[in-house]
Scaffold this motif. Structure first.
Motif, PDB file in Angstrom:
ATOM      1  N   THR A 108       6.042  -9.819  16.608  1.00 39.40           N
ATOM      2  CA  THR A 108       6.787  -8.810  15.863  1.00 39.40           C
ATOM      3  C   THR A 108       6.383  -7.446  16.415  1.00 39.40           C
ATOM      4  O   THR A 108       5.203  -7.165  16.635  1.00 39.40           O
ATOM      5  N   GLN A 109       7.388  -6.626  16.644  1.00 42.62           N
ATOM      6  CA  GLN A 109       7.162  -5.324  17.255  1.00 42.62           C
ATOM      7  C   GLN A 109       8.144  -4.328  16.678  1.00 42.62           C
ATOM      8  O   GLN A 109       9.075  -4.699  15.965  1.00 42.62           O
ATOM      9  N   THR A 110       7.907  -3.068  16.962  1.00 44.97           N
ATOM     10  CA  THR A 110       8.915  -2.065  16.670  1.00 44.97           C
ATOM     11  C   THR A 110       9.414  -1.510  17.983  1.00 44.97           C
ATOM     12  O   THR A 110       8.727  -1.567  19.014  1.00 44.97           O
ATOM     13  N   HIS A 111      10.623  -0.992  17.926  1.00 49.25           N
ATOM     14  CA  HIS A 111      11.315  -0.493  19.113  1.00 49.25           C
ATOM     15  C   HIS A 111      11.715   0.953  18.840  1.00 49.25           C
ATOM     16  O   HIS A 111      12.481   1.221  17.914  1.00 49.25           O
ATOM     17  N   VAL A 112      11.178   1.867  19.609  1.00 50.07           N
ATOM     18  CA  VAL A 112      11.469   3.286  19.466  1.00 50.07           C
ATOM     19  C   VAL A 112      12.764   3.595  20.222  1.00 50.07           C
ATOM     20  O   VAL A 112      12.900   3.250  21.396  1.00 50.07           O
ATOM     21  N   LEU A 115       6.122  13.456  16.701  1.00 48.14           N
ATOM     22  CA  LEU A 115       7.123  12.447  16.337  1.00 48.14           C
ATOM     23  C   LEU A 115       6.640  11.044  16.704  1.00 48.14           C
ATOM     24  O   LEU A 115       6.792  10.107  15.927  1.00 48.14           O
ATOM     25  N   PHE A 116       6.063  10.900  17.881  1.00 48.42           N
ATOM     26  CA  PHE A 116       5.522   9.588  18.280  1.00 48.42           C
ATOM     27  C   PHE A 116       4.381   9.159  17.375  1.00 48.42           C
ATOM     28  O   PHE A 116       4.266   7.988  17.023  1.00 48.42           O
ATOM     29  N   ASP A 117       3.539  10.108  16.998  1.00 51.39           N
ATOM     30  CA  ASP A 117       2.444   9.785  16.069  1.00 51.39           C
ATOM     31  C   ASP A 117       2.999   9.235  14.758  1.00 51.39           C
ATOM     32  O   ASP A 117       2.466   8.266  14.200  1.00 51.39           O
ATOM     33  N   ALA A 118       4.078   9.843  14.260  1.00 51.24           N
ATOM     34  CA  ALA A 118       4.698   9.362  13.018  1.00 51.24           C
ATOM     35  C   ALA A 118       5.274   7.961  13.216  1.00 51.24           C
ATOM     36  O   ALA A 118       5.108   7.087  12.355  1.00 51.24           O
ATOM     37  N   GLY A 162       2.352   5.520  13.571  1.00 44.57           N
ATOM     38  CA  GLY A 162       1.682   5.391  12.278  1.00 44.57           C
ATOM     39  C   GLY A 162       2.469   4.521  11.316  1.00 44.57           C
ATOM     40  O   GLY A 162       1.897   3.662  10.630  1.00 44.57           O
ATOM     41  N   TRP A 163       3.783   4.724  11.262  1.00 50.36           N
ATOM     42  CA  TRP A 163       4.633   3.908  10.390  1.00 50.36           C
ATOM     43  C   TRP A 163       4.590   2.443  10.828  1.00 50.36           C
ATOM     44  O   TRP A 163       4.457   1.546  10.007  1.00 50.36           O
ATOM     45  N   SER A 164       4.687   2.225  12.142  1.00 44.39           N
ATOM     46  CA  SER A 164       4.676   0.855  12.674  1.00 44.39           C
ATOM     47  C   SER A 164       3.394   0.121  12.306  1.00 44.39           C
ATOM     48  O   SER A 164       3.436  -1.020  11.833  1.00 44.39           O
ATOM     49  N   PRO A 174       3.066  -3.184   5.895  1.00 47.19           N
ATOM     50  CA  PRO A 174       2.319  -4.340   5.395  1.00 47.19           C
ATOM     51  C   PRO A 174       2.980  -5.651   5.828  1.00 47.19           C
ATOM     52  O   PRO A 174       2.297  -6.618   6.146  1.00 47.19           O
ATOM     53  N   GLU A 175       4.275  -5.674   5.826  1.00 43.72           N
ATOM     54  CA  GLU A 175       5.063  -6.828   6.265  1.00 43.72           C
ATOM     55  C   GLU A 175       6.356  -6.306   6.862  1.00 43.72           C
ATOM     56  O   GLU A 175       7.006  -5.466   6.243  1.00 43.72           O
ATOM     57  N   PRO A 176       6.732  -6.740   8.023  1.00 49.99           N
ATOM     58  CA  PRO A 176       5.995  -7.655   8.878  1.00 49.99           C
ATOM     59  C   PRO A 176       4.867  -6.931   9.612  1.00 49.99           C
ATOM     60  O   PRO A 176       4.926  -5.724   9.817  1.00 49.99           O
ATOM     61  N   HIS A 177       3.877  -7.684  10.011  1.00 50.92           N
ATOM     62  CA  HIS A 177       2.728  -7.151  10.740  1.00 50.92           C
ATOM     63  C   HIS A 177       3.148  -6.893  12.195  1.00 50.92           C
ATOM     64  O   HIS A 177       3.505  -7.819  12.918  1.00 50.92           O
ATOM     65  N   VAL A 178       3.115  -5.634  12.603  1.00 58.07           N
ATOM     66  CA  VAL A 178       3.563  -5.230  13.929  1.00 58.07           C
ATOM     67  C   VAL A 178       2.415  -5.332  14.928  1.00 58.07           C
ATOM     68  O   VAL A 178       1.327  -4.801  14.677  1.00 58.07           O
ATOM     69  N   GLU A 179       2.665  -5.997  16.044  1.00 56.37           N
ATOM     70  CA  GLU A 179       1.651  -6.177  17.094  1.00 56.37           C
ATOM     71  C   GLU A 179       1.790  -5.190  18.242  1.00 56.37           C
ATOM     72  O   GLU A 179       0.828  -4.940  18.953  1.00 56.37           O
TER      73      GLU A 179
END
Length: 180
Positions: free
Chosen positions: A97-101, A119-122, A125-127, A131-136
């Motif tokens: 599980t990941q986030t995509h900027v 902006l990247f720090d935010a 930090g959010w990613s 709590p769910e899903p756990h971002v790797e």
């Protein structure tokens, strides 16, 4: 330059629309975004309202903006949650599980001020705080010819992963930050 970083609110949709249209008129927009100015202008108000409301909820997507003291938006970044085992926009199925900027934009007059890093720090930090899903990992794509953006992403801690994709605008390079 003074600014505040915050998440969008549903009622911000006119400002979200205006900033996106400004981004799509940037000289590198043709290789930086997967949408044209003409396509975005043609979208009805309901599109912008829905898009901004979803980003304001912050469940599967979150948009952050930088705003000056007069309320003018100076930059933005959007973060999308991508679940392990679920096909992404480019047809890949991530192992984790990941986030995509996406949608990174800073107005020319605010570049070089530290605003992009904030902006990247935010976004990071959010990613990491979800709590769910756990971002790797957090990732993004950048066009192989967009050296300015590549340098910005490297300065923000992203590293080339070696993954590339062919998009409508050409070859895109994946950059990522792994959970530490």
């Amino acid at each position: 330059m003074q600014y505040t970083i915050r998440a969008v609110r549903a009622e911000d949709w006119p400002l979200a629309r205006e900033l996106r249209l400004a981004a799509l008129q940037d000289p590198v927009a043709a290789i930086a975004f997967l949408e044209s100015h003409e396509q975005a202008v043609a979208q009805p108000d309901e599109f912008w309202q829905g898009r901004t409301a979803t980003a304001a909820e912050g469940r599967t997507v979150r948009q952050f903006i930088a705003e000056d003291g007069a309320g003018r938006w100076l930059g933005t970044v959007t973060v999308l949650v991508e679940l392990a085992g679920v096909q992404d926009y480019f047809g890949h199925v991530p192992d984790v599980t990941q986030t995509h900027v996406v949608g990174v934009f800073v107005r020319p007059e605010a570049r070089g001020t530290g605003l992009a890093q904030a902006l990247f720090d935010a976004a990071l930090g959010w990613s990491w705080a979800l709590p769910e899903p756990h971002v790797e990992r957090v990732r993004l794509y950048v066009h192989e010819d967009n050296a300015r953006a590549q340098a910005l992403y490297e300065k923000a801690g992203f590293k080339r992963s070696g993954v590339t994709v062919d998009a409508a605008v050409g070859r895109e390079l994946e950059y990522a930050v792994e959970r530490g």
